[in-house]
Design an enzyme around this catalytic site. Structure first.
Site, PDB file in Angstrom:
ATOM      1  N   THR A  32       0.830  -1.205   0.000  1.00 18.14           N
ATOM      2  CA  THR A  32       0.000   0.000   0.000  1.00 18.14           C
ATOM      3  C   THR A  32       0.871   1.264   0.000  1.00 18.14           C
ATOM      4  OG1 THR A  32      -0.106  -0.291   2.395  1.00 18.14           O
ATOM      5  CG2 THR A  32      -2.034  -0.971   1.141  1.00 18.14           C
ATOM      6  N   GLY A 125      12.531 -10.526   4.780  1.00 20.27           N
ATOM      7  CA  GLY A 125      11.407  -9.591   4.682  1.00 20.27           C
ATOM      8  C   GLY A 125      11.260  -8.722   5.915  1.00 20.27           C
ATOM      9  N   SER A 128      16.149  -5.623   6.460  1.00 21.31           N
ATOM     10  CA  SER A 128      17.563  -5.484   6.809  1.00 21.31           C
ATOM     11  C   SER A 128      18.212  -4.395   5.956  1.00 21.31           C
ATOM     12  CB  SER A 128      18.289  -6.820   6.657  1.00 21.31           C
ATOM     13  OG  SER A 128      18.163  -7.300   5.340  1.00 21.31           O
ATOM     14  N   ASP A 173       9.642   1.085   5.008  1.00 21.17           N
ATOM     15  CA  ASP A 173      10.691   0.457   5.812  1.00 21.17           C
ATOM     16  C   ASP A 173      11.590   1.482   6.504  1.00 21.17           C
ATOM     17  OD1 ASP A 173       9.521  -1.750   4.736  1.00 21.17           O
ATOM     18  OD2 ASP A 173      11.128  -2.168   3.311  1.00 21.17           O
TER      19      ASP A 173
END
Ligand code: GLA
Length: 385
Positions: A32, A125, A128, A173
């Site tokens: 999203t 996932g 990192s 992230d």
């Protein structure tokens, strides 16, 4: 402090400091972020540490020298004045990309030595790459003596990944690594980039979070991620909206003739909605079964990622199925897909049963045993020494 020890061993002096940036799990809102939608990640206790100091002596010129405990054979030294996208490959492209993006944003990076260590499994996932970028960004800006607002640092770290490394990821992230708070999930509106801290303490409610690295490796650069992104953009174009975030009535998606685009858009629109539903549940402390409901939404999201967005993988599907059968309230794959991890919510009392069910399912199929990680919502990137 292993990054400190690595620095001493490799560079023969003490670092000026050590910075830690966490990985993340995502409670809700997958694929999203690049559709301008909502995400709800939380930071993990595990992350990447960077021990760093301004270079001295022979290294004092404008050079960035990098080493990593996980990649002992590849120390990399780059010229800060000659950095350009495509020039550095492999793991070092991420920290080098951060130096490049800082310079591109007008900050002068000093010649520096950086020693990196990580307790985050790569390819699981759990971000990192973003953690590596964010730890480097904090280290280099501290060495340079500048303090950059976290929201701007997110942009810089993301630019390193998008433009220097060349992976077209969204903004989730780096935001999670730099902006999360312990005991909270981070509600991020990827259109306005506004954030809100949402209290998230499953343990206090008698629930447990279980993070399972399925050990099937994911690689975002293999093209599927970019293809999904392009499909979403095409769906938005055909619907006449700037991005799928603008579709608020799920029925609008049915106007898409192309069945693939329709499925992709259906996932994105529904997942945006699920993020907001989870936030409402987390904020409604009166509702005793909020975690049961959140679990149901997690499983719904998994089905959507598997069937409509088509980014799940066999180990994730099997893990989710086994955990639900063993009493989990809900479970889903997290991250970009095609490998990586699964997140489950379970009543604390059934945690062991749920874990054993995954182990047994993997053993039956002769798959590499899964790795179980703790997942307590932790703090964002910070200086640790
Ligand atoms: C990867 C990307 C993120 C996001 C997720 C899917 O983790 O880095 O930007 O798109 O996939 O939600």
């Amino acid at each position: 402090m292993r990054a400190w020890a690595l620095f001493l061993e490799r560079f023969g002096g003490e670092p000026e400091g050590v910075w830690l940036a966490p990985g993340r799990a995502n409670l809700m809102g997958e694929h999203t972020d690049y559709n301008d939608g909502f995400v709800l990640p939380f930071a993990l206790g595990q992350g990447v540490t960077a021990a760093a100091a301004v270079a001295s002596g022979a290294l004092a010129a404008r050079r960035l020298t990098l080493c990593s405990r996980q990649e002992p054979d590849t120390a990399v030294s780059v010229d800060l004045d000659g950095l350009a996208p495509g020039q550095v490959t492999g793991w070092a492209a991420y920290p080098a990309g951060v130096a490049w993006a800082l310079e591109a944003a007008g900050y002068r990076v000093p010649g520096a030595c950086v020693a990196i260590d990580s307790d985050l499994p790569v390819g699981a996932g759990l971000s990192s790459s973003a953690a590596l970028e964010c730890a480097t960004a904090l280290a280099l800006t501290s060495l340079a003596g500048v303090e950059i607002p976290r929201a701007d640092l997110v942009t810089i770290a993301r630019r390193a990944e998008n433009e220097f490394v060349g992976v077209p990821t969204g903004v989730m992230d780096q935001s999670a690594s730099l902006r999360c708070q312990a005991g909270h999930a981070l509600l991020l509106d990827c259109r306005s980039l506004e954030v809100a801290q949402v209290p998230f303490d499953p343990v206090a409610a008698g629930a447990a979070l279980l993070l399972v690295n399925t050990r099937a490796r994911h690689a975002l650069s293999d093209g599927e991620y970019g293809r999904r992104r392009a499909e979403c953009e095409e769906a938005a174009r055909r619907l006449g909206v700037p991005s799928l975030r603008s579709v608020t009535d799920p029925a609008d998606v049915d106007r898409l003739d192309d069945p693939v685009l329709r499925r992709r858009a259906r996932h994105v629109v529904a997942d945006d909605q699920r993020v907001l539903e989870v936030v409402t549940l987390l904020r409604s402390s009166a509702d005793v079964d909020a975690y049961g409901e959140i679990g149901r939404l997690l499983s719904q999201a998994h089905a959507s990622l598997r069937d409509d967005f088509e980014v799940s993988w066999p180990e994730a599907d099997a893990a989710v199925e086994a955990m639900l059968a063993a009493g989990a309230a809900g479970a889903r794959m997290i991250g970009g897909g095609f490998g990586g991890s699964v997140l489950a919510l379970a009543p604390a009392a059934s945690l062991d049963t749920v874990r054993d069910a995954v182990t047994a399912t993997f053993a039956e199929r002769a798959w590499t045993p899964p790795e179980f990680l703790s997942a307590a919502p932790a703090d964002a990137a910070r200086r640790v020494a």
